[in-house]
Design an enzyme around this catalytic site. Structure first.
Site, PDB file in Angstrom:
ATOM      1  N   TYR A 169       4.116   4.292  11.877  1.00  0.00           N
ATOM      2  CA  TYR A 169       4.406   2.874  12.068  1.00  0.00           C
ATOM      3  C   TYR A 169       5.237   2.197  10.979  1.00  0.00           C
ATOM      4  O   TYR A 169       5.550   1.023  11.083  1.00  0.00           O
ATOM      5  CB  TYR A 169       3.106   2.085  12.269  1.00  0.00           C
ATOM      6  CG  TYR A 169       2.092   2.275  11.153  1.00  0.00           C
ATOM      7  CD1 TYR A 169       2.190   1.555   9.968  1.00  0.00           C
ATOM      8  CD2 TYR A 169       1.046   3.175  11.290  1.00  0.00           C
ATOM      9  CE1 TYR A 169       1.278   1.731   8.945  1.00  0.00           C
ATOM     10  CE2 TYR A 169       0.113   3.352  10.271  1.00  0.00           C
ATOM     11  CZ  TYR A 169       0.233   2.631   9.109  1.00  0.00           C
ATOM     12  OH  TYR A 169      -0.668   2.823   8.113  1.00  0.00           O
ATOM     13  N   HIS A 213      -3.245   3.930   5.348  1.00  0.00           N
ATOM     14  CA  HIS A 213      -4.360   2.982   5.420  1.00  0.00           C
ATOM     15  C   HIS A 213      -5.655   3.627   4.927  1.00  0.00           C
ATOM     16  O   HIS A 213      -6.424   3.036   4.191  1.00  0.00           O
ATOM     17  CB  HIS A 213      -4.556   2.493   6.856  1.00  0.00           C
ATOM     18  CG  HIS A 213      -5.802   1.700   7.045  1.00  0.00           C
ATOM     19  ND1 HIS A 213      -5.929   0.395   6.623  1.00  0.00           N
ATOM     20  CD2 HIS A 213      -7.005   2.033   7.583  1.00  0.00           C
ATOM     21  CE1 HIS A 213      -7.152  -0.035   6.902  1.00  0.00           C
ATOM     22  NE2 HIS A 213      -7.819   0.931   7.476  1.00  0.00           N
ATOM     23  N   ARG A 219       0.870  -1.186   0.000  1.00  0.00           N
ATOM     24  CA  ARG A 219       0.000   0.000   0.000  1.00  0.00           C
ATOM     25  C   ARG A 219       0.894   1.217   0.000  1.00  0.00           C
ATOM     26  O   ARG A 219       1.613   1.459   0.948  1.00  0.00           O
ATOM     27  CB  ARG A 219      -0.927  -0.118   1.210  1.00  0.00           C
ATOM     28  CG  ARG A 219      -1.254   1.100   1.970  1.00  0.00           C
ATOM     29  CD  ARG A 219      -2.476   0.865   2.833  1.00  0.00           C
ATOM     30  NE  ARG A 219      -2.203   0.298   4.146  1.00  0.00           N
ATOM     31  CZ  ARG A 219      -1.531   0.924   5.121  1.00  0.00           C
ATOM     32  NH1 ARG A 219      -1.022   2.111   4.931  1.00  0.00           N
ATOM     33  NH2 ARG A 219      -1.374   0.343   6.284  1.00  0.00           N
TER      34      ARG A 219
HETATM   35  C1  LIG Z   1     -13.948  -6.994  12.451  1.00  0.00           C
HETATM   36  C2  LIG Z   1     -13.169  -5.747  12.274  1.00  0.00           C
HETATM   37  N1  LIG Z   1     -12.228  -5.414  13.163  1.00  0.00           N
HETATM   38  C3  LIG Z   1     -11.513  -4.274  13.004  1.00  0.00           C
HETATM   39  C4  LIG Z   1     -11.745  -3.446  11.950  1.00  0.00           C
HETATM   40  C5  LIG Z   1     -10.960  -2.160  11.802  1.00  0.00           C
HETATM   41  N2  LIG Z   1     -10.082  -2.251  10.645  1.00  0.00           N
HETATM   42  C6  LIG Z   1     -10.421  -1.718   9.463  1.00  0.00           C
HETATM   43  S1  LIG Z   1      -9.311  -2.036   8.286  1.00  0.00           S
HETATM   44  C7  LIG Z   1      -8.336  -2.911   9.341  1.00  0.00           C
HETATM   45  C8  LIG Z   1      -7.076  -3.531   8.856  1.00  0.00           C
HETATM   46  C9  LIG Z   1      -7.295  -4.577   7.840  1.00  0.00           C
HETATM   47  O1  LIG Z   1      -6.072  -4.961   7.317  1.00  0.00           O
HETATM   48  P1  LIG Z   1      -5.919  -5.941   6.097  1.00  0.00           P
HETATM   49  O2  LIG Z   1      -6.945  -7.013   6.172  1.00  0.00           O
HETATM   50  O3  LIG Z   1      -4.520  -6.366   6.032  1.00  0.00           O
HETATM   51  O4  LIG Z   1      -6.280  -5.059   4.832  1.00  0.00           O
HETATM   52  P2  LIG Z   1      -5.574  -3.706   4.323  1.00  0.00           P
HETATM   53  O5  LIG Z   1      -6.320  -2.585   4.967  1.00  0.00           O
HETATM   54  O6  LIG Z   1      -4.154  -3.760   4.726  1.00  0.00           O
HETATM   55  O7  LIG Z   1      -5.749  -3.658   2.865  1.00  0.00           O
HETATM   56  C10 LIG Z   1      -8.892  -2.921  10.615  1.00  0.00           C
HETATM   57  C11 LIG Z   1      -8.283  -3.547  11.783  1.00  0.00           C
HETATM   58  C12 LIG Z   1     -12.757  -3.816  11.061  1.00  0.00           C
HETATM   59  N3  LIG Z   1     -13.083  -3.038   9.993  1.00  0.00           N
HETATM   60  N4  LIG Z   1     -13.448  -4.966  11.226  1.00  0.00           N
END
Ligand SMILES: Cc1ncc(C[n+]2csc(CCOP(=O)(O)OP(=O)(O)O)c2C)c(N)n1
Lengths: 334, 369
Positions: free
Chosen positions: B282, B273, B269
């Site tokens: 981070y 985020h 990415r």
């Molecule tokens: C069940 C749940 N817990 C926490 C979140 C908060 N949250 C949103 S995005 C994210 C990170 C997700 O990371 P990843 O699956 O690696 O996808 P990326 O954003 O890196 O593309 C989190 C913890 C959420 N949306 N849903």
């Protein structure tokens, strides 16, 4: 709340929660914080910012992205002699850990004949207002308050944001603390050396004789504003901050209604089957003959929380709706 | 095209690459895509990048409240979109897949309207930005709770198997998502029931601030497939042709009834985020810089250039054309106007029940009173 020192410090709700965590970590080395992004990131609402630097990664633990796992692990760590504080980003995602909370944390003391208690604190954000749509914005604390075996807190003021956590950690049972997402930026003053507060009493935040406005958490300040608005017309509203949703403080609620003879309950949850419904039922059971008007409720529209700002605002309790409901029970509605 | 013998080995130690960093074709088989197809890949990569840039601009202008940046994920997006049959197969994407949806044929106006929540938004202002979907194109609407779309994706695939429709499902998610119970439960279920589905992990090494090594002790995500009884492919997610060819093989394999597949695309990415994030908290900027050197667009551009298929003039005109189309799309989305607040009472149920009609009436009278 017992205030030992007169020195007042300017702070915010967010900082008050952070200070409460810091204080608990210093007092008791069994306390640790875990959840998603609580480390370097400082938590999704920046509550734990700086704590990793102070306490290190063993005590400020970033976890894999699994609510079921870190809540369940929190239960296990509590059984293992620790005093964990688990942070869940929002109540909406706590549903992924519902089995652990409802089937394990809430039942296990009872089912084991009193052998295994779970001294666990779970903190989470709740509520709407940040344009995050249905899967981030619901107020489900009323649901949790339905469950015997867990205590459910909703700090609205800075004092409670600061003072409830230590009481919750000292409690031998699982305690859920709901921090409304719109409160984190709330500013105010707090005594330098505040102590723990009780976690089972409602508090009258504004005294009045004409109508009892009963609320908690995210709708607290709106309700205080509504009371100020009503005062302009000479209506003296009493505002009760429930603070603890389980146990509910019947005494404070009923005493107030016996004096004012009118009640409006303001709750960001949905109306049907809500915490507001429970409070209303208790008033009917305990003060029916004292009432001069039917109990009224101001709740959220019974729809999944929409995203668009004007839709979201229309869906949740707002100042005009609270004022109108109070006027209606007073018969001064125009 | 469907090969009888598979081209790729699952569970490789190194990610599968077909293009070198300098744009050489390094695959052990002959390229079988024509010029138009190759240029189409580049076009979709560029469109995905420009869409991301436009979203970020709109967010800075205050027209969008939130955006999940997609830059760095484009090769996975375009590879997936080209490997499935548009309007026939189903996608269950996640919030960082805007480029995939665009390449799959979701109209730009719809994408813009979803971001800005105007009347032209097919979701009627109910979803957060970066949460699109399209019933017409078999694209499930994006879920916020991480990994929660995976079990439903498996169920849709099973319905295809039961009804023998010849369709498949592709579902995508981040590396963080693979820690959720829904991922494990869903992929295990798919394996046990032989669902025609391809699971694609867009592994960008971070889940917000939590880096890969805190997420799992597994060397890579593809390796997890073996425990679920399916092949797992590790792919260079900055190489659009590797993403495409591996996805194509995975999709056709599962379409033939050979069961589900897990594909891990190693992406990065480039941005934060979300628009609410400061990624410098981070991750080191040198790391970001190093990954930007591996830009999937640049690699494809070099590849095309070596074949005489890319010139600066062509690239520039393509860019202008896409940007112009987005400007028109934004105008159309905005011209539709704001969503009436009372729309929120619709679609809670297929037919509005009595209690909601009452709430709507009361709401209207409070407004007028
Ligand atoms: C069940 C749940 N817990 C926490 C979140 C908060 N949250 C949103 S995005 C994210 C990170 C997700 O990371 P990843 O699956 O690696 O996808 P990326 O954003 O890196 O593309 C989190 C913890 C959420 N949306 N849903």
């Amino acid at each position: 709340m017992s205030v030992k020192s007169a020195t007042m410090l300017k702070t915010t709700y967010r900082e008050a929660v952070r200070e409460a965590i810091r204080d608990a970590m210093r007092r008791d080395d069994r306390v640790f914080l875990m959840g998603e992004d609580v480390g370097k990131y400082g938590g999704c609402y920046a509550v734990s910012l700086g704590l990793l630097e102070e306490f290190g990664p063993e005590r400020i633990r970033d976890t894999p992205l699994s609510e079921a796992a870190f809540v369940g692990a929190g239960i296990g760590a509590a059984l293992g002699g620790m005093r964990p504080i688990v942070e869940v980003m929002t109540v909406n995602f706590s549903l992924l850990a519902l089995d652990q909370i409802v089937n394990t944390a809430a039942t296990i003391l009872h089912m084991s004949g009193g052998q295994f208690n779970v001294p666990l604190v779970i903190r989470m954000a709740t509520g709407a207002g940040r344009q995050l749509a249905a899967q981030h914005s619901h107020s489900l604390e009323g649901w949790y308050a339905h469950i015997p075996g867990i205590k459910v807190l909703a700090p609205a003021t800075l004092e409670d944001a600061r003072g409830m956590l230590w009481a919750a950690i000292e409690d031998p049972d699982p305690v859920l603390i709901f921090e409304h997402a719109m409160l984190y930026g709330q500013e105010g003053e707090l005594a330098e050396d505040v102590a723990a507060v009780d976690i089972d009493k409602a508090v009258i935040r504004r005294a009045g004789s004409d109508v009892s406005l009963i609320t908690y958490g995210g709708t607290f300040y709106k309700t205080m504003q509504a009371a100020a608005e009503l005062a302009k017309d000479g209506i003296e509203a009493e505002v009760i901050d429930l603070r603890s949703l389980r146990p509910l403080d019947n005494g404070t609620i009923l005493d107030s209604v016996r004096r004012t003879h009118r009640a409006v309950i303001i709750d960001e949850g949905w109306r049907s089957g809500s915490l507001a419904a429970e409070v209303s039922a208790r008033i009917t059971e305990g003060a029916f003959y004292e009432l001069d008007a039917p109990v009224a409720r101001v709740c959220s529209a019974e729809v999944p929380m929409p995203y668009a700002k004007h839709l979201e605002e229309a869906a949740i309790p707002q100042l005009p709706g609270i004022v109108a409901a109070a006027r209606e029970v007073l018969g001064t509605h125009v | 095209m469907i090969k009888d013998s598979p081209r790729f080995e699952p569970f490789s130690q190194k990610p599968i690459s077909l293009l070198s960093e300098s744009g050489e074709w390094i695959a052990p088989f002959d390229l079988d895509l024509d010029e138009a197809a190759l240029k189409g890949f580049y076009r979709d990569l560029l469109a995905a990048r420009l869409l991301d840039e436009r979203f970020i601009k709109l967010q800075r202008m205050g027209k969008i409240s939130f955006v999940a940046p997609t830059a760095g994920h484009e090769a996975a997006h375009v590879g997936i979109a080209h490997a499935v049959k548009r309007g026939h197969d189903w996608l269950f994407p996640y919030y960082r897949d805007a480029g995939m949806l665009l390449a799959f044929g979701v109209p730009a106006t719809e994408m813009m309207a979803q971001m800005m929540a105007t009347k032209a938004d097919s979701h009627k202002g109910r979803q957060m930005p970066s949460h699109p979907g399209s019933q017409a194109l078999n694209v499930f609407t994006v879920a916020s709770p991480i990994a929660s779309h995976i079990p439903p994706a498996v169920g849709t695939a099973i319905s295809m198997k039961i009804r023998n429709t010849g369709q498949v499902v592709v579902t995508s998610f981040g590396d963080g998502a693979t820690s959720e119970g829904d991922f494990h439960a869903g992929i295990n279920f798919a394996g046990a029931q032989g669902a025609p589905i391809v699971f694609v992990c867009e592994n960008n090494r971070y889940a917000i601030s939590v880096d890969y090594h805190k997420q799992t002790a597994a060397e890579n995500i593809a390796a997890k497939a073996s425990a679920y009884g399916m092949p797992g492919y590790l792919v260079d997610g900055m190489d659009v042709l590797a993403c495409y060819y591996v996805m194509q093989e995975a999709v056709e394999r599962t379409r033939k009834g050979l069961g589900p597949v897990l594909v891990e695309t190693q992406v990065y990415r480039f941005g934060p985020h979300s628009s609410a994030d400061d990624d410098s908290r981070y991750r080191p900027t040198e790391e970001v810089k190093a990954w930007k050197q591996r830009d999937p667009l640049m690699r494809m551009q070099r590849f095309l250039e070596k074949r005489g298929l890319w010139t600066k003039a062509w690239g520039d005109s393509l860019r202008n054309e896409i940007n112009e189309a987005f400007s028109v799309a934004i105008k159309e989305a905005e011209a539709a106007g704001a969503i009436p607040a009372e729309w929120m009472f619709e679609d809670v149920f297929k037919d509005m029940p009595r209690h909601l009609k009452q709430q709507l009436e009361r709401w209207r009278s409070e407004l007028s009173g």
